[in-house]
Structure formats: structure tokens, C-alpha cells
Motif scaffolding. Structure first.
Motif, short mmCIF file in Angstrom:
data_model
loop_
_atom_site.label_atom_id
_atom_site.label_comp_id
_atom_site.label_asym_id
_atom_site.label_seq_id
_atom_site.Cartn_x
_atom_site.Cartn_y
_atom_site.Cartn_z
N ASN A 70 13.83 -50.75 5.27
CA ASN A 70 14.48 -49.99 6.33
C ASN A 70 13.49 -49.19 7.18
O ASN A 70 13.88 -48.54 8.13
CB ASN A 70 15.54 -49.05 5.74
CG ASN A 70 14.96 -48.09 4.72
OD1 ASN A 70 13.80 -47.75 4.79
ND2 ASN A 70 15.80 -47.64 3.77
N TYR B 247 30.72 -50.01 17.38
CA TYR B 247 29.80 -50.30 16.28
C TYR B 247 28.39 -49.86 16.64
O TYR B 247 27.88 -50.17 17.72
CB TYR B 247 29.81 -51.78 15.94
CG TYR B 247 31.02 -52.20 15.13
CD1 TYR B 247 31.03 -52.06 13.75
CD2 TYR B 247 32.15 -52.71 15.75
CE1 TYR B 247 32.14 -52.43 13.01
CE2 TYR B 247 33.28 -53.09 15.01
CZ TYR B 247 33.26 -52.94 13.64
OH TYR B 247 34.35 -53.29 12.90
N ASP C 235 22.69 -49.60 12.28
CA ASP C 235 22.35 -48.73 11.15
C ASP C 235 21.02 -49.19 10.58
O ASP C 235 20.94 -50.07 9.74
CB ASP C 235 23.47 -48.83 10.09
CG ASP C 235 23.14 -48.08 8.82
OD1 ASP C 235 22.19 -47.27 8.82
OD2 ASP C 235 23.85 -48.32 7.81
N ARG C 236 19.92 -48.55 11.05
CA ARG C 236 18.59 -48.94 10.61
C ARG C 236 18.40 -48.73 9.11
O ARG C 236 17.78 -49.54 8.42
CB ARG C 236 17.53 -48.15 11.38
CG ARG C 236 16.09 -48.47 10.93
CD ARG C 236 15.11 -47.43 11.46
NE ARG C 236 14.95 -47.56 12.90
CZ ARG C 236 13.98 -48.26 13.47
NH1 ARG C 236 13.10 -48.90 12.71
NH2 ARG C 236 13.87 -48.31 14.77
N ASN D 280 20.25 -49.16 6.61
CA ASN D 280 20.80 -50.19 5.75
C ASN D 280 20.54 -51.60 6.28
O ASN D 280 21.22 -52.55 5.89
CB ASN D 280 22.31 -49.98 5.56
CG ASN D 280 22.60 -48.78 4.70
OD1 ASN D 280 22.26 -48.75 3.52
ND2 ASN D 280 23.21 -47.76 5.31
N SER D 281 19.58 -51.71 7.18
CA SER D 281 19.13 -53.00 7.67
C SER D 281 17.81 -53.34 7.00
O SER D 281 17.08 -52.45 6.57
CB SER D 281 18.97 -52.98 9.19
OG SER D 281 20.19 -52.67 9.82
N HIS E 224 22.76 -54.12 9.78
CA HIS E 224 24.04 -53.49 9.45
C HIS E 224 24.54 -52.69 10.64
O HIS E 224 23.79 -51.98 11.30
CB HIS E 224 23.91 -52.56 8.24
CG HIS E 224 25.21 -51.95 7.82
ND1 HIS E 224 25.54 -50.63 8.05
CD2 HIS E 224 26.30 -52.51 7.23
CE1 HIS E 224 26.75 -50.39 7.59
NE2 HIS E 224 27.24 -51.52 7.09
N GLY F 72 27.91 -50.17 11.79
CA GLY F 72 28.96 -49.40 11.17
C GLY F 72 29.78 -48.59 12.14
O GLY F 72 29.37 -48.32 13.28
N SER G 192 31.80 -44.89 12.18
CA SER G 192 31.93 -43.63 11.44
C SER G 192 33.36 -43.43 10.95
O SER G 192 33.59 -42.79 9.94
CB SER G 192 31.49 -42.46 12.32
OG SER G 192 32.28 -42.41 13.51
N SER H 161 32.22 -51.68 8.16
CA SER H 161 30.88 -52.12 7.78
C SER H 161 30.73 -53.61 8.06
O SER H 161 31.48 -54.43 7.52
CB SER H 161 30.64 -51.85 6.29
OG SER H 161 29.45 -52.47 5.84
#
Length: 890
Positions: free
Chosen positions: A47, A206, A209-210, A212-213, A232, A234, A236, A260
Motif C-alpha cells: 500500500n 466511490y 482507497d490506497r 487497501n490497494s 480498492h 469504497g 463511507s 467495498s
């Protein structure tokens, strides 16, 4: 690919459909390959949280790589667990290289298609300071080679764009002066613009999301550096039922939690061709995708644009031989995810094109290879053109995009993606409910000028169902499997044609007469259409006719000619003249006629010969045959004893029989006010010719009889009573948000209205009425032309034909048609649009006045309450329209 930051990029995903691609930016200079051995590496996370920021002090090069593993290749990579560094030497900066991206893992909903080639572009590394490197997309579409002052002006006018930037994390190497750059920071950005694409598709915000990438894997060789990434996105919180602009939110249905979403991407870095291929000019008479560049080197040219067709580099090993193998064949890999059952059919569909290349001197121009289960490469790599399988829940996809070297139009990569619906469709029911979200989800692809996958699967299902009903096919028989194979082969050939550079040709189906399409010997030698690049329907016979071959099984005359234009080796000194002579054949040979998506406009164009899913040179005969087939299917089901016919198939048959008439009715309606056009780059022949008046009148008569007469649509009530829905699938669709209604009854009224409205919308649209009024300007002898007033009067009489029969009752379907028509006439009088010709308003008023008298006479007879209420309401609407002031104009 999209830069960071950039505008929303949903369109980039859609433009890949059926090969309809945005022309890529051209190159200014070539790149040289780096040397290195092949190797690979992988990681489980990445990440970038541990990356050194630009404010951190730079450590000595050797200290930074102390615990890293060196991976040589096109670019040297250093890996330590989940972190990757790229080594950049001075020679690597400001040198262009090619970057290609694919959507490697999707969510099974269009337009997110696993295996879809998204974009290819020219990029470079640019060092902006002591501690920072930018990854830049070159703006090389504009050039002025050879004119130094204008080269400077071009450079000042058209800037490059930033993709990403990252810190330099090391001091220069003591000997090579190379520096290390944090690759995690560069790659873990929303480079493909997937976030805006998700938001555009589902109307939910969307965000990338760094944290969880991750970078999943990489492979490296001297010719290519590839990365597999998982991004990823997401939410909120779950949004309300409507988005900020009021549009309804449609969340992804194929993920456990719509907050997600993981999407996979495949990135490829590779050198540009060291020697630029000689470009070949595009010609509007032959259908190729093309690259457009703006050449400003000559300031006396009226139009600085140049157009190069997209084609593979194909050169003979033996230039003197009449037939020679190429130096480098066009190699397609069948991906290991293609089911074994269909691999041979896919191979055959690809290799069909070798016939065209053999005619211009190339032996085995196309080679097909099968990827093994243990292969150490991905067919998404730029070095591997491929055919891949796709499984989704609402995307009937067949796509053949490619990417090119814009300096020359040379195709550098191509990947065909085919959905399993093309083989599963014969064994399951395709969604026909109306309205339906499954249908609505295809609109994005339709907007990108590619409805082949969705419409072809429906066409195939209808034909397969009819042939089962007739007994010409038996489920699971060798004949049925051969039918599926023939269909699949044609789909593959169509998409591979796109990857060879060819666009659609929607006039190819006009090549043959209805009689020739019933002749098996003729079809065996000529096919059913002049090109597999048309949208080709199944060649069905009518009940009682001798069956003819259902499918095109080889290339058409146009396909052979188009490949000759694009790939035939020609002497440079005579190339322009020879290409013009070759393209000119299209004016005189009917099988070489060409018309593309711009002409068809999704079946909304003005030329009645340019259509999707028609067959033969007589669109009126085609329409009338479609009407007979629809009636045959309904009558056959109605005659079956209860329980003999599987109920989902019976329901689908009735619904598709009615809804399938809408497109063919629209096609025939194009004859009214229609104009035939040709792609003529000079004034040697007319570009536009109005359809003869007699043809227009026959088309209008046929539509009136089939769609607007009192007995046009009749479905036995007993049949409608035993057409239940598939409750299990329907309930699942409801839970997933795939349907807007759970009404269990077949929506007969809505389906019939759809067919009638499609034709009416075409006949009385502003475009049609204006062409009818202006037709005298295009005719040398305007006498006898179909007049707008004649058309409106004929429709008015047919739609209200019950008024001429005292006491005649008007059923629900007819009442709906009459309300629709009355609304159109009164709207012309009271609320004409800005584009409505003034004569339409006066003619509509005349028809309303005549209709008023007919309604009054009819009301003197006794009617049922429903009919009398309908007639009185209609009379009231007519009176209000005639008495109303003009409320709006524009």
C-alpha cells in the motif's frame, strides 16, 4: 490512460466496445529496447505506507538497495517484500515508451469486463527536481516535423499531462548515476480512472482507497515489464436512493457489500517500435479505424489533419515470392480460461481471416496458439494478442479493441473478450422483461456504438427457439451443437476483424436478394452477407420453405477487399494512386459497399439500406418475413397442449416475438423520407439520393397493415393465461435490484406499444418530416413524391379505422395506440419542438379537424362503456388542441 487528476473516464471504458476506440496520441520519437534476462516476482501487499516521502533525506544508492532483490529487464526493478523501486538511468529520462492497461478482474457487470483492454498511450519519465520524478503522458498528436519555428509553436500550444509523481529515494549511483524511485507511490493511484467510472455507472461516490490497494505481482523481460494490481474503492456509507443530481442510485449487485469494490488491473511497460512502420492513409470508402494527427509543418495546407489506418505490421519474408510467410505473423493466443469445448471453434474463427491474406501474398499471416495451464505469462501482456472468456451476470459482451503506434497506425496489441452468453444463450433464457434493469445496463455499451453482443444473443435465442419448435433442431443433438458452433465462429471472426483494424459495415447485408438467400448453393459460395463486419442475423426460412444455411461460414467479398486495401504490399512511389483505384471499386461493385456506425446511428440514420440485423436487399421483404415468423412462433406455442412446452421458454418466445419486431419496423420506416448515401470523397457521383416515392409508399403501406390495423396484434387469451414467470429467478432478480416490476403477467400491452411506438417515432420525427418536406429539393422531378400530408392522413385513417364501422368496439391495445397517436397530433399543434417544421403544425391541425368529425359520427352509435369513454375523451382532447393557443415553440 487517464492521468491524475483528470476528468471522469467512464467513456474510456465504453469506447473499447466492439473496437470503437478513441484514436491514440501519436509519437514523436522511437524507443530502444533494454537488455536483460526474464524473471518474475510477486508480493502479497503493497500500500506504499512505508514509502519515503519527498521531504526525507536521500540515502546512498547502495544503502537503499542493501536488502532488495534486483530484477533486470526493460526497466530494472528492486523488490523487498511488498515494496518496489524502479531504477532510472539518465538515458531513461525523456525517452518515450509504451504503456498499456487492462481491466484484469471485474465485478461481472458492464462496463467492468475482465480482460478488457482499456488504453495504450505514449509516456515518459521526467525528472523535475533533485528529489522528484514525474510519469507523464506525451501529447504527441500534434507535430510539425521539419519546420523548426512551427515545432516550437506546437510545443508551446499543446502540453503533456501528468499521470503520477513520486520521490527519488536515493542519491545517484556512483558509477551509472541511476536513481531509485518509489514505484508503489507511482502505481498505487487510480491510473485507469476507475473511480469516476464506478461513480458514473452506479451513481455513488466511490473513492480510491490506497491503503487497501496492492501490487500483486510483476513480470520482467527485456521487451516488457508488467504489473498485476488490485485496487480498492469504497463508500463511507451507503447513499440514499437518489444521487446528488436526482438520478437513482444503482449499486453493484455482484459484490457481498456494495460499500467495498475490488478491481484488478494489468499494467504493461514496453519499448516502442525502433523503426516506424510506413503509414497508410485512410479512405472513407473502406472501413478502417484510424489514427488522426495534426501536421502543422506546412502552414499552407487548409486542413492540417492526417489519418492513418490501424493495421498490423506485416512484411513478406521473401519479397519476390508470390506467396510468402510474413517475417512476423500476427499471433493470437487462446487464453487458458476459454473452455476446452470452444477452443477449436475460436481457432477457426480467427483463422478465417487467412483467406484474405493469402489473396494478397501472405501464407499463414495469422497464427493461433493455445496458452497452457502452466504458462508463465498472461495473455494481457502487450506482447500477446489474445482471445479470452468472460463471465458476467448482465453483460452480453463481445469486444475486440486494439491499441496502436500513432506515428504510423501500427497495431501493437489487441485482445478479444467473449462472454459465455454466446454459448450458454441457447441453453438458458435471455432476459426479455420490459422494462428491465438487465436491459438498461446495456445502454452504456449501446451509447458506445456497440450493441452487437446484446442484440446478437437475443437474435440467436429467438432463432434457436424457433428451430426447436419446428423440429429442425433437437436439444443436445449434433445439429444443435453445430448450430451453436457456427454462431460462435461468426462472433469470433467479427471481433478479430476489429483487431485487424476493420470497423463495422452495416450495408453488407444488402448484397444479396431474398431469392439468393434461399439458395444453399449460392450461400455456400457467397455467404449470406458481403462482410462478417455487419451485424448478421440468422438466415431463417419461413414455415413451409426449404431451409437454407443459417450462418455465414466464410469471409465475404468486402472483407477480402478491405484486407487488400489495408495490407497489400504496394510500391511507395505508386501507393497513393493504387489505393485510390482500389477504393474506387466500392462505387461500382455492390458487394463492396461500405457504411459504418456513423451512417447507422444505432438504426437512427437516414439511409434505409444501412441497418443492424437485417438480411437481403429488400428491407420490406425482410420486415414482412419477421412479422410472419413472429406470428408462427406465437401460433405454434398456442397450439401446444398445456404442459408440453417448457413454460419459461414459451413465455420468452411470446415476448421476444413481439419485442423483436421493433427494430425491423424502425428499419422499414427509414424508407419514408429516406436518403441513400455513399462515402464519396469527390464529386464524381452523387453523395445523396432520395428513396423513390413508390418505395416509400410501399413501406408505409406495409407498416400500416402490420402494425396499425385493427387486427395487427392478436395473442390468444388462453395462451396468455398459461405463461407463468420463473419465480425463483425473478425473486433473485428482485433482491438484486434487477427488475422494476414483479407483475407476473406477460406485459403484452407494453410490448405491443413498444413496437408501434418505435415505428411511429421514426415516421413523425422532426428529421423524417423535414426530409419529406425538403425532398423536392433533391429530386429532379418532384411530381409523385410522397407528401407529408399524405403520410399523416394515411396513419390517421389506419389508427382510427374503427370509426368507419358503426358500433365497432375498440380493445385495449388499440385504445393505447390511438391515445399515443392523438397525443402526437395534438402536441404538434400545441407544443411543437424547436425543430418541428411549421407545415407539420398546420397539417396536424387539419388531421385533428377531420378526426373530430369522425369521432362525432362514431359517438352516435351505441358502444360499450370503455369504448364510449375512450371516444369522448379523445373528442375532448381534439377540441382542447384545436381551441388552444400556441403554448410553446422551441
Amino acid at each position: 490512460m487517464p492521468n491524475k487528476p483528470r476528468t471522469p473516464h467512464t467513456l474510456r471504458w465504453l469506447k473499447a466496445c466492439c473496437g470503437v476506440l478513441i484514436a491514440l496520441c501519436p509519437l514523436l520519437s522511437s524507443a530502444q529496447s533494454s537488455n536483460g534476462s526474464s524473471s518474475s516476482a510477486s508480493s502479497t501487499s503493497g500500500n506504499g505506507s512505508s514509502a519515503v516521502t519527498s521531504s526525507a533525506p536521500q540515502r546512498p544508492f547502495m544503502d537503499v538497495i542493501k536488502d532488495y532483490r534486483r530484477i533486470p529487464g526493460f526497466f530494472t526493478i528492486w523488490q523487498k517484500e511488498d515494496r518496489f523501486l524502479i531504477e532510472l538511468r539518465e538515458s531513461d529520462f525523456n525517452k518515450p515508451f509504451y504503456f498499456v492497461s487492462h481491466n484484469a478482474q471485474s465485478i461481472g457487470e458492464s462496463p467492468f469486463v475482465a480482460g478488457l483492454l482499456l488504453d495504450g498511450t505514449i509516456t515518459q519519465w521526467r525528472r523535475t527536481s533533485v528529489d522528484r520524478v514525474q510519469w507523464v503522458e506525451r501529447n504527441t498528436r500534434f507535430f510539425a516535423d521539419g519546420n523548426k519555428p512551427l515545432e516550437r509553436a506546437v510545443g508551446q500550444a499543446f502540453p503533456d499531462s501528468l499521470i503520477a509523481a513520486a520521490p527519488i529515494v536515493s542519491q545517484p549511483h556512483p558509477q551509472t548515476k541511476a536513481v531509485l524511485v518509489d514505484l508503489n507511490i507511482l502505481l498505487l493511484n487510480d491510473i485507469p480512472g476507475a473511480g469516476p467510472a464506478l461513480e458514473g455507472s452506479f451513481r455513488a461516490p466511490y473513492a480510491f482507497d490506497r491503503g487497501n490497494s496492492q501490487i500483486l505481482a510483476m513480470r520482467s523481460s527485456s521487451q516488457e515489464l508488467t504489473f498485476d494490481l488490485r485496487y480498492h474503492f469504497g463508500l463511507s456509507r451507503l447513499p440514499s436512493s437518489n444521487s446528488a443530481n436526482g438520478a437513482p442510485v444503482r449499486l453493484p449487485a455482484n459484490v457481498p457489500d456494495p460499500r467495498s469494490v475490488f478491481l484488478g488491473f494489468h499494467f504493461s511497460f514496453s519499448p516502442l517500435p525502433a523503426e516506424t512502420m510506413r503509414p497508410r492513409d485512410a479512405d472513407p470508402r473502406v472501413g478502417y479505424f484510424f489514427t488522426t494527427r495534426w501536421d502543422f509543418h506546412d502552414d499552407a495546407r487548409p486542413d492540417p489533419r492526417v489519418h492513418y489506418i490501424s493495421r498490423w505490421r506485416l512484411e513478406k519474408k521473401d519479397e519476390q515470392a508470390e506467396l510468402s510467410e510474413p517475417k512476423q505473423p500476427i499471433t493470437f493466443w487462446i487464453d487458458r480460461n476459454v473452455p476446452e469445448r470452444y477452443r477449436q471453434v475460436v481457432r477457426e474463427g480467427i483463422l478465417l481471416w487467412n483467406e484474405a491474406f493469402e489473396r494478397i501474398g501472405f501464407k499463414d499471416a495469422i497464427v493461433v496458439k493455445q496458452q497452457t495451464d502452466d504458462a508463465d505469462f498472461d495473455t494481457l501482456d502487450r506482447q500477446h494478442a489474445s482471445v479470452r472468456w468472460y463471465i458476467g451476470t448482465n453483460a452480453n459482451v463481445a469486444i475486440g479493441p486494439s491499441v496502436t503506434d500513432p506515428r504510423s497506425g501500427e497495431i501493437l496489441d489487441a485482445d478479444v473478450v467473449i462472454a459465455d452468453v454466446f454459448t450458454r444463450g441457447a441453453r438458458r433464457n435471455i432476459e426479455h422483461e420490459f422494462p428491465s434493469r438487465a436491459r438498461a445496463a446495456q445502454q452504456a455499451l449501446q451509447d458506445a456504438l456497440c450493441d452487437y453482443p446484446n442484440a446478437a444473443s437475443v437474435q440467436f435465442q429467438e432463432a434457436y427457439d424457433l428451430l426447436l419448435a419446428r423440429g429442425e433442431l433437437k436439444e443436445g443433438s449434433p445439429e444443435a451443437e453445430a448450430f451453436i458452433d457456427d454462431y460462435m465462429r461468426l462472433i469470433v471472426a467479427h471481433e478479430v476483424g476489429h483487431t485487424l483494424g476493420l470497423t463495422h459495415n452495416f450495408i453488407a447485408s444488402k448484397a444479396f436478394t431474398p431469392a439468393q438467400l434461399r439458395d444453399p448453393a449460392y450461400i455456400a459460395s457467397h455467404g449470406t452477407v458481403a462482410s462478417v463486419m455487419d451485424y448478421v442475423p440468422v438466415n431463417l426460412s419461413l414455415a413451409g420453405e426449404k431451409p437454407a444455411p443459417y450462418f455465414q461460414k466464410h469471409l465475404g467479398a468486402y472483407d477480402l477487399w478491405a484486407i487488400e486495401y489495408g495490407y497489400k504490399p504496394l510500391p511507395p512511389e505508386n501507393e497513393k494512386l493504387l489505393l485510390d483505384q482500389l477504393a474506387a471499386r466500392g462505387r461500382y461493385e455492390p458487394t463492396l459497399a461500405y457504411a459504418n456506425d456513423i451512417d447507422a446511428l444505432g438504426n437512427q440514420g437516414v439511409d434505409p439500406d444501412v441497418n443492424m440485423f437485417d438480411l437481403g436487399n429488400d428491407i420490406q421483404t425482410w420486415f414482412e418475413r419477421r412479422v410472419q415468423i413472429a406470428r408462427e412462433r406465437i401460433d405454434w406455442i398456442a397450439r401446444r397442449p398445456p404442459g408440453e412446452h417448457p413454460y419459461p421458454l414459451a413465455r420468452e418466445s411470446v415476448m421476444s416475438s413481439l419485442s423483436g419486431l421493433a427494430d425491423s419496423a424502425q428499419n422499414l420506416a427509414k424508407k419514408v423520407g429516406g436518403i441513400r448515401s455513399v462515402h464519396e470523397p469527390s464529386q464524381r457521383m452523387p453523395s445523396f439520393t432520395p428513396v423513390p416515392a413508390a418505395e416509400q409508399r410501399r413501406a408505409l403501406d406495409s407498416l400500416t397493415r402490420a402494425l396499425f390495423s385493427s387486427d395487427s396484434f392478436r395473442v390468444p387469451p388462453a395462451l396468455l393465461q398459461r405463461l407463468p414467470m420463473d419465480h425463483l429467478n425473478r425473486f433473485d432478480d428482485l433482491i438484486r435490484g434487477n427488475v422494476s416490476s414483479v407483475d407476473p403477467q406477460v406485459p403484452l400491452v407494453a410490448l405491443v406499444s413498444r413496437v408501434q411506438n418505435a415505428a411511429l417515432e421514426r415516421l413523425v420525427s422532426d428529421r423524417t418530416t423535414l426530409r419529406l418536406l425538403d425532398s423536392e429539393l433533391l429530386r429532379s422531378t418532384p411530381e409523385g413524391a410522397l407528401q407529408l400530408g399524405d403520410m399523416l392522413h394515411q396513419l390517421n385513417l389506419a389508427i382510427w379505422s374503427e370509426l368507419d364501422k358503426p358500433g365497432a368496439e375498440i380493445d385495449l391495445i388499440r385504445r393505447n395506440l390511438q391515445r399515443n397517436w392523438l397525443g402526437r397530433l395534438s402536441g404538434f399543434v400545441t407544443h411543437p419542438s424547436a425543430g418541428t417544421p411549421p407545415d407539420v403544425r398546420s397539417l396536424a391541425r387539419l388531421e385533428l379537424q377531420q378526426l373530430r368529425g369522425r369521432l362525432q359520427r362514431s359517438l352516435r352509435s351505441k358502444h360499450t362503456p370503455s369504448t364510449e369513454a375512450h371516444l369522448r375523451e379523445a373528442l375532448n382532447i381534439v377540441d382542447e388542441a384545436l381551441q388552444a393557443r400556441l403554448l410553446k415553440l422551441g
